[in-house]
Design a protein around this motif. Structure first.
Motif, PDB file in Angstrom:
ATOM      1  N   LEU A 269      -0.604 -14.348 -11.904  1.00  0.00           N
ATOM      2  CA  LEU A 269      -0.980 -14.912 -13.198  1.00  0.00           C
ATOM      3  C   LEU A 269      -1.746 -13.905 -14.035  1.00  0.00           C
ATOM      4  O   LEU A 269      -2.489 -13.069 -13.513  1.00  0.00           O
ATOM      5  N   LEU A 270      -1.567 -14.002 -15.345  1.00  0.00           N
ATOM      6  CA  LEU A 270      -2.463 -13.386 -16.315  1.00  0.00           C
ATOM      7  C   LEU A 270      -3.136 -14.535 -17.050  1.00  0.00           C
ATOM      8  O   LEU A 270      -2.458 -15.394 -17.617  1.00  0.00           O
ATOM      9  N   VAL A 271      -4.466 -14.556 -17.040  1.00  0.00           N
ATOM     10  CA  VAL A 271      -5.200 -15.711 -17.554  1.00  0.00           C
ATOM     11  C   VAL A 271      -6.159 -15.277 -18.657  1.00  0.00           C
ATOM     12  O   VAL A 271      -6.902 -14.299 -18.506  1.00  0.00           O
ATOM     13  N   ALA A 272      -6.130 -15.986 -19.763  1.00  0.00           N
ATOM     14  CA  ALA A 272      -7.100 -15.784 -20.848  1.00  0.00           C
ATOM     15  C   ALA A 272      -8.239 -16.795 -20.671  1.00  0.00           C
ATOM     16  O   ALA A 272      -8.024 -17.881 -20.127  1.00  0.00           O
ATOM     17  N   PRO A 273      -9.456 -16.440 -21.128  1.00  0.00           N
ATOM     18  CA  PRO A 273      -9.771 -15.239 -21.895  1.00  0.00           C
ATOM     19  C   PRO A 273     -10.208 -14.030 -21.068  1.00  0.00           C
ATOM     20  O   PRO A 273     -10.551 -13.004 -21.663  1.00  0.00           O
ATOM     21  N   LEU A 274     -10.185 -14.107 -19.766  1.00  0.00           N
ATOM     22  CA  LEU A 274     -10.705 -13.002 -18.958  1.00  0.00           C
ATOM     23  C   LEU A 274      -9.755 -11.823 -18.842  1.00  0.00           C
ATOM     24  O   LEU A 274     -10.147 -10.672 -18.986  1.00  0.00           O
TER      25      LEU A 274
ATOM     26  N   GLU B   3       8.659  -6.060 -15.312  1.00  0.00           N
ATOM     27  CA  GLU B   3       7.613  -7.085 -15.235  1.00  0.00           C
ATOM     28  C   GLU B   3       7.873  -8.073 -16.366  1.00  0.00           C
ATOM     29  O   GLU B   3       7.846  -7.699 -17.541  1.00  0.00           O
ATOM     30  N   VAL B   4       8.146  -9.324 -16.004  1.00  0.00           N
ATOM     31  CA  VAL B   4       8.471 -10.358 -16.986  1.00  0.00           C
ATOM     32  C   VAL B   4       7.573 -11.556 -16.748  1.00  0.00           C
ATOM     33  O   VAL B   4       7.458 -12.043 -15.611  1.00  0.00           O
ATOM     34  N   PHE B   5       6.934 -12.033 -17.819  1.00  0.00           N
ATOM     35  CA  PHE B   5       6.021 -13.167 -17.746  1.00  0.00           C
ATOM     36  C   PHE B   5       6.460 -14.245 -18.727  1.00  0.00           C
ATOM     37  O   PHE B   5       6.975 -13.940 -19.808  1.00  0.00           O
ATOM     38  N   ILE B   6       6.226 -15.505 -18.353  1.00  0.00           N
ATOM     39  CA  ILE B   6       6.352 -16.616 -19.292  1.00  0.00           C
ATOM     40  C   ILE B   6       5.042 -17.390 -19.262  1.00  0.00           C
ATOM     41  O   ILE B   6       4.303 -17.338 -18.270  1.00  0.00           O
ATOM     42  N   GLY B   7       4.740 -18.089 -20.350  1.00  0.00           N
ATOM     43  CA  GLY B   7       3.505 -18.858 -20.344  1.00  0.00           C
ATOM     44  C   GLY B   7       3.202 -19.474 -21.682  1.00  0.00           C
ATOM     45  O   GLY B   7       4.075 -19.646 -22.538  1.00  0.00           O
ATOM     46  N   SER B   8       1.926 -19.788 -21.883  1.00  0.00           N
ATOM     47  CA  SER B   8       1.516 -20.640 -22.997  1.00  0.00           C
ATOM     48  C   SER B   8       0.923 -19.884 -24.173  1.00  0.00           C
ATOM     49  O   SER B   8       0.633 -20.487 -25.205  1.00  0.00           O
ATOM     50  N   ALA B   9       0.727 -18.570 -24.068  1.00  0.00           N
ATOM     51  CA  ALA B   9      -0.100 -17.859 -25.042  1.00  0.00           C
ATOM     52  C   ALA B   9       0.711 -17.221 -26.162  1.00  0.00           C
ATOM     53  O   ALA B   9       1.703 -16.534 -25.914  1.00  0.00           O
ATOM     54  N   ASP B  10       0.259 -17.425 -27.386  1.00  0.00           N
ATOM     55  CA  ASP B  10       0.736 -16.650 -28.520  1.00  0.00           C
ATOM     56  C   ASP B  10      -0.190 -15.467 -28.722  1.00  0.00           C
ATOM     57  O   ASP B  10      -1.286 -15.403 -28.167  1.00  0.00           O
ATOM     58  N   MET B  11       0.261 -14.518 -29.549  1.00  0.00           N
ATOM     59  CA  MET B  11      -0.540 -13.320 -29.790  1.00  0.00           C
ATOM     60  C   MET B  11      -1.436 -13.539 -31.004  1.00  0.00           C
ATOM     61  O   MET B  11      -1.237 -13.005 -32.083  1.00  0.00           O
ATOM     62  N   MET B  12      -2.459 -14.389 -30.773  1.00  0.00           N
ATOM     63  CA  MET B  12      -3.446 -14.716 -31.802  1.00  0.00           C
ATOM     64  C   MET B  12      -4.829 -14.630 -31.171  1.00  0.00           C
ATOM     65  O   MET B  12      -4.995 -14.768 -29.961  1.00  0.00           O
TER      66      MET B  12
ATOM     67  N   GLU C 298      -5.470 -19.740 -21.266  1.00  0.00           N
ATOM     68  CA  GLU C 298      -4.021 -19.589 -21.287  1.00  0.00           C
ATOM     69  C   GLU C 298      -3.578 -18.972 -19.963  1.00  0.00           C
ATOM     70  O   GLU C 298      -4.364 -18.294 -19.303  1.00  0.00           O
ATOM     71  N   ALA C 299      -2.332 -19.188 -19.606  1.00  0.00           N
ATOM     72  CA  ALA C 299      -1.828 -18.603 -18.366  1.00  0.00           C
ATOM     73  C   ALA C 299      -0.384 -18.167 -18.524  1.00  0.00           C
ATOM     74  O   ALA C 299       0.445 -18.900 -19.061  1.00  0.00           O
TER      75      ALA C 299
END
Length: 724
Positions: A534-539, A636-645, A654-655
């Motif tokens: 996972l890549l998780v925002a905001p960290l 490396e391919v990711f899908i998830g909930s985050a827009d670039m804002m 977000e994840a």
């Protein structure tokens, strides 16, 4: 908003993960005008919606639907974005703009463009869609079109079904100017008392509980005929003001600031604070006044004075106002005037080997990761069925889920309640700050709590926007196994039929442990530094993406394979855009597939010559977010909930999840290849911020519709592992 991120850490994201240097060089190395205005870019998105309404190749009732969508979109834009700008200007709060212009100048530019688009929108209805509806036998009449027989029958409808609901409000020394609710349609009425000669003003609200377009009685012509409710009322004002002389009557509509700002405090009850703010929302200051273009100056002056509206905020339009009412017309049962019906399929990996046997979703997920693509693949027979089976399965011990938006009669919520009532451990993180769904989510949260579900409301200062579902199940050998779903869209069965989204169903222990740690952060006080898939925002999310963009940049400089493909709703974040510019300058091919806002300038010499930006709009709302990096041959391919804002990267949880199955990577490749192809219908963005539609080839033949292509391709999958 506070500066608290993830639990009680109290750390700004900029102070975490110091092992990754974010210094990409001096910003002065890039031109100062490298960003497009985000607000004008949003208006350009709504223009693309309008162009679909203007397109004679789009089915007629769908064109009416796009007119209504345009109107609804613009209402929300004013209620939130314009309102936010005005509030900050009025209170002296700094308003950062990515184009470096003073906020007042930005606001003036928005107003000018919005005026142009609203006038074009009104003309599209009057000169394009309405005449086409007439030809199709669907007439939206005006009072002047009705003959004596029609008027006699309409008089009966008015007196029995409409008159009792109306509430005229006088304005005089004994009756102060009434409160005008946001987005309500109103009639201004000026009357003269024949005995005294005194002229009075009254306001009449068009009831929202009645149909906006009243169907006229059958006149034997076989036509479907409607009249706008406000037109019908306007021509019966004598019944409402008996004995008075009607001098003027006009339609008007007010848009108010309805953006909710909550000052969160850890000692405060968040639901109570939000409910107070929702009450205040109703009384936000007016920010737009729409009037019919025949309104007299006396009435306009009164409205502007009482509503404290400036000339810039007045929009003169031909009647009817509020074309969002066309949503009613689109419900007419005329299949040939709508997009051909498309039935989602069940993901082939979830089908039982024996068609007569019930599906075993747990067994299917245990065998392989399943990449879902809605609405081409059914949400009901995948995500919803997964949760319902989990709720009924005696071997399932725990269910944890985030809920951002869901439908009013949600089977998702009912499944969570069933699970809790069956004795399972159930955690629901309900984001009650989801804009315009706050009250709905509060209601569902209380219903879940009463059923025994553990309900939490996220973290102070952050919205929880990620789409996560974790099921813990005891297997036959006694061990506990994680079954997970990570998606790009909400757990909403209704919107899943019209929103394009993706989701991963997986039994990966890595993903399951990642979600377990993340849910512990969201419901408790744990602080996890690392995740596996996972890549998780905001960290971690912003830095994780920037690190991968930098890797592609370095690979291109070293002559290695490189490439970046990103699909988002919005591309605004300056740090991400600057990193993409540097990648482009290093020779990295960059493809951006964006639905809405894009502040990036593609194709600019010396800045973004290797960047292409495309937008696709159609019957489905493109909503998935995908991030793909060539990574020197190891994608490396990711899908998830985050827009670039900024809000997604810095102020939301977000994840993104990494896809590892080769078939899934091939599926993503195919989607991008088709989306960016010259023979696919799409809009292309140029360096000046203009979007050009490419929908016909040189011979005038329509280009391929990506959504139809994907629907056909999905329906052709015959067995697990087959992609055709």
């Amino acid at each position: 908003m506070t500066d608290t991120y993830l639990g009680d850490s109290g750390l700004s994201p900029d102070l975490l993960d110091d092992d990754f240097d974010l210094d990409y060089g001096d910003d002065e190395s890039l031109p100062s005008d490298r960003f497009l205005d985000r607000e004008l870019s949003w208006l350009a998105f709504n223009q693309r919606v309008l162009e679909l309404a203007e397109d004679p190749l789009v089915p007629l009732l769908e064109r009416a639907n796009f007119l209504a969508i345009f109107a609804s979109n613009l209402d929300e834009f004013f209620m939130v974005r314009v309102a936010g700008l005005k509030r900050r200007i009025a209170t002296g709060i700094a308003v950062p703009t990515n184009v470096g212009r003073p906020p007042a100048e930005v606001l003036a530019g928005i107003s000018a463009r919005a005026h142009e688009l609203q006038e074009r929108h009104a003309q599209a209805f009057r000169t394009l869609v309405k005449p086409a509806l007439d030809e199709a036998g669907i007439h939206i009449e005006s009072w002047a079109d009705l003959d004596d027989n029609d008027r006699s029958r309409v008089d009966e409808i008015f007196s029995t079904q409409i008159f009792p609901v109306l509430m005229p409000l006088a304005v005089d020394p004994a009756h102060p100017f009434p409160y005008i609710s946001g987005l309500s349609l109103n009639l201004s009425v000026r009357v003269r008392n024949p005995k005294t000669g005194r002229v009075e003003f009254a306001r009449l609200k068009v009831p929202q509980v009645l149909p906006r377009f009243v169907q006229l009685p059958d006149d034997g012509s076989g036509l479907l005929r409607f009249i706008p409710l406000e037109d019908l009322i306007s021509n019966h004002l004598g019944d409402l003001f008996p004995g008075m002389e009607i001098l003027e009557h006009h339609e008007f509509r007010v848009t108010r600031n309805e953006d909710v700002e909550i000052e969160e405090d850890e000692s405060e009850n968040l639901i109570q604070a939000l409910e107070k703010e929702l009450l205040r929302r109703r009384f936000g200051p007016p920010i737009r006044l729409e009037i019919t273009d025949d309104m007299d100056e006396v009435t306009l002056g009164l409205l502007m004075q009482e509503l404290d509206i400036t000339e810039q905020e007045v929009y003169r339009l031909p009647a009817p106002l509020d074309l969002g009412g066309l949503f009613e017309v689109t419900k007419i049962d005329r299949p040939r005037l709508k997009y051909p019906k498309q039935v989602p399929t069940t993901a082939v990996q979830l089908l039982p080997s024996d068609p007569t046997s019930p599906s075993d979703i747990f067994g299917s997920i245990a065998r392989q990761d399943v990449l879902l693509h809605h609405p081409y693949e059914s949400f009901a027979t995948s995500v919803q069925a997964f949760l319902e089976q989990a709720a009924a399965d005696p071997n399932v011990l725990a269910i944890k889920q985030t809920l951002y938006r869901t439908s009013g009669d949600s089977p998702i919520v009912e499944a969570l309640i069933d699970a809790a009532e069956a004795g399972k451990q159930v955690l629901a993180l309900v984001e009650i700050k989801a804009r315009f769904d706050e009250q709905n989510n509060i209601s569902w949260a209380r219903k879940l709590e009463k059923a025994g579900v553990h309900v939490v409301y996220g973290l102070v200062g952050l919205k929880t926007h990620c789409k996560l579902l974790l099921v813990v199940r005891q297997e036959a050998d006694g061990r506990l196994k994680h079954y997970s779903h990570i998606g790009t869209g909400n757990y909403n069965p209704k919107t899943s039929r019209i929103y394009e989204d993706m989701g991963l169903l997986t039994a990966s222990d890595e993903v399951g442990k990642d979600l377990t740690r993340l849910f512990n952060e969201l419901s408790g006080y744990a602080i996890e530094k690392k995740f596996k898939r996972l890549l998780v925002a905001p960290l971690h999310l912003r830095k994780g993406l920037l690190k991968r963009i930098r890797t592609e940049t370095q690979n291109a400089k070293a002559g290695k394979p490189s490439g970046i493909r990103i699909k988002v709703n919005s591309m605004v974040d300056e740090a991400i855009i600057d990193a993409l510019y540097r990648a482009s300058n290093a020779g990295v091919p960059v493809d951006i597939w964006v639905r809405g806002i894009c502040s990036l300038r593609p194709g600019h010499k010396g800045l973004s010559e290797n960047i292409r930006v495309r937008s696709i709009l159609g019957r489905y709302l493109e909503h998935s977010r995908i991030f793909a990096f060539a990574n020197d041959g190891d994608p490396e391919v990711f899908i998830g909930s985050a827009d670039m804002m900024h809000r997604n990267l810095d102020r939301r949880v977000e994840a993104l999840v990494r896809l590892t199955d080769e078939r899934h990577l091939a599926q993503i490749d195919y989607m991008f290849e088709r989306a960016m192809a010259d023979d696919t219908s799409s809009w292309w963005l140029d360096e000046d911020g203009d979007w050009a539609r490419h929908s016909l080839d040189d011979k005038g033949t329509p280009l391929a519709d990506l959504q139809n292509t994907l629907m056909r391709r999905t329906a052709q999958r015959k067995r697990p592992g087959t992609l055709r």
